[in-house]
Design an enzyme around this catalytic site. Structure first.
Site, PDB file in Angstrom:
ATOM      1  N   HIS A 107      12.545  56.567  -7.772  1.00  0.00           N
ATOM      2  CA  HIS A 107      12.325  55.377  -8.591  1.00  0.00           C
ATOM      3  C   HIS A 107      13.623  54.859  -9.222  1.00  0.00           C
ATOM      4  CE1 HIS A 107      11.907  58.354 -11.994  1.00  0.00           C
ATOM      5  NE2 HIS A 107      12.551  57.401 -12.628  1.00  0.00           N
ATOM      6  N   ASP A 137       9.117  61.494  -5.149  1.00  0.00           N
ATOM      7  CA  ASP A 137      10.087  60.890  -6.069  1.00  0.00           C
ATOM      8  C   ASP A 137      11.475  61.499  -5.882  1.00  0.00           C
ATOM      9  OD1 ASP A 137      10.884  59.050  -7.913  1.00  0.00           O
ATOM     10  OD2 ASP A 137      10.187  60.160  -9.661  1.00  0.00           O
ATOM     11  N   SER A 216      16.282  60.591 -15.736  1.00  0.00           N
ATOM     12  CA  SER A 216      15.608  60.697 -14.441  1.00  0.00           C
ATOM     13  C   SER A 216      16.599  61.032 -13.338  1.00  0.00           C
ATOM     14  CB  SER A 216      14.907  59.387 -14.109  1.00  0.00           C
ATOM     15  OG  SER A 216      13.848  59.133 -14.991  1.00  0.00           O
TER      16      SER A 216
END
Length: 372
Positions: A107, A137, A216
């Protein structure tokens, strides 16, 4: 009395007489300094606790492997009738090997037109997207940096087992603040969290190490400085850390990265068929995965599985998968999870509903594309 007053006036007016001197005001007393706590002698570096020194050592070792990832996207300026590239997202990543492969969250890079990786020495390198798996992911970038600028993250043994309570260290770039370290523990294991690809990522690590926007894709490390997961998401109502973060386990990261580097894609297995979209399946009351079409020459066709058929009365429902081996199947998410991690050639027992009767068939798995 009048005489005395006149004498006094005369005396005051005598030439050469000195005027009286006014008394000097008292000297100002300086204010007392404010009260402060007494000075405390700090401990010497040798006096650090073993845990503190361990955290310091991990940061010194792993920070050079942690990178800053930015992406740009194309935006159409309708007023000026032109397109421009604008910064569209940032995140963290880590160097995988000395070939320039960098791992981050899918993402973080999804939808990007161009990517830039900033190394620990603040040098910036253009990157290209090699591939990844949105369902996990995980994405892999590649930069053309010399080997002497690349420090790869340390990986544990493949049979390395994690335990609840183990120390965790997260390094990332929260809110753009590069190379920020937070610590915590493994709070729970084997969490099932719906990920970026809208399917459940199984085996997720839950940690209370503070994870915020910008973390992230960063590494989650153990007390030996080894990668145990990739920080992916947080559970929060405000968007900032609430002490519940999740990381994709290193076994999943390793499998995806190795496959993408070797073949350019993630290996997926299936039976060679298309399934009915869940929204339509729910409308007609299907509980399970309805087979829409069977591909010619596939293991599904060879095993006799049936898809929808057209009759004079309209479309007739085909087989509905309700179980893979002992795992109940109620949705595509369940089917994907039941086959995840398996290899082509493995055989599975499928329980399905055909003409309102339960039927069991054994089908070998085969490599498939995303659409199968």
């Amino acid at each position: 009395m009048i005489l005395l007053a006149l004498l006094a006036c005369c005396a005051a007016a005598e030439p050469g007489a000195k005027e009286p001197v006014a008394a000097a005001p008292p000297a100002a007393v300086p204010p007392a300094p404010p009260a402060v706590t007494p000075a405390v002698t700090p401990p010497s570096p040798r006096a650090r606790t073993e845990d503190e020194q361990n955290t310091i050592d991990i940061f010194r070792a792993a920070a050079p492997a942690t990178v800053y990832v930015t992406q740009t996207q194309v935006v159409v300026d309708y007023w000026n009738r032109r397109t421009v590239e604008v910064p569209a997202g940032t995140g963290t990543g880590f160097v995988w090997d000395d070939q320039g492969h960098v791992v981050t969250n899918y993402h973080v890079v999804d939808g990007g037109r161009s990517y830039t990786v900033t190394l620990y020495d603040r040098s910036e390198w253009p990157a290209k997207l090699v591939g990844g798996d949105p369902r996990k992911d995980v994405a892999i970038l590649k930069i053309e940096a010399p080997k002497d600028k690349l420090t790869a993250v340390r990986l544990p043994a493949e049979d390395y087992a994690l335990e609840v309570g183990q120390k965790t260290i997260a390094i990332g770039n929260p809110f753009g603040l590069d190379h920020t370290l937070t610590t915590g523990v493994i709070s729970a294991m084997d969490r099932e969290i719906v990920g970026y690809g809208n399917v459940t990522i199984r085996g997720m690590i839950q940690t209370d190490a503070s994870i915020n926007p910008g973390n992230s894709g960063g590494p989650l490390l153990d007390s030996a400085g080894q990668l145990i997961g990739m920080n992916s998401m947080i559970y929060s109502k405000t968007g900032s850390s609430a002490g519940i973060g999740f990381a994709v386990p290193v076994a999943t990261v390793r499998r995806v990265v190795e496959q993408v580097i070797a073949t350019g894609r993630v290996e997926q297995v299936g039976f060679g068929m298309h399934v009915l979209e869940e929204s339509y399946a729910r409308r007609i009351g299907v509980r399970g995965v309805a087979i829409l079409e069977v591909i010619d020459g596939s293991p599904a066709q060879q095993a006799g599985l049936r898809g929808f058929t057209r009759t004079r009365a309209g479309l007739q429902l085909g087989d509905i998968i309700t179980k893979i081996d002992a795992t109940p199947i109620t949705s595509y998410d369940d089917l994907y999870g039941a086959l995840d991690g398996r290899k082509p050639g493995e055989k599975v027992k499928i329980t399905l509903i055909r003409d309102r009767q339960e039927v069991q068939v054994e089908v070998p798995l085969t490599a498939v594309t995303d659409s199968e």
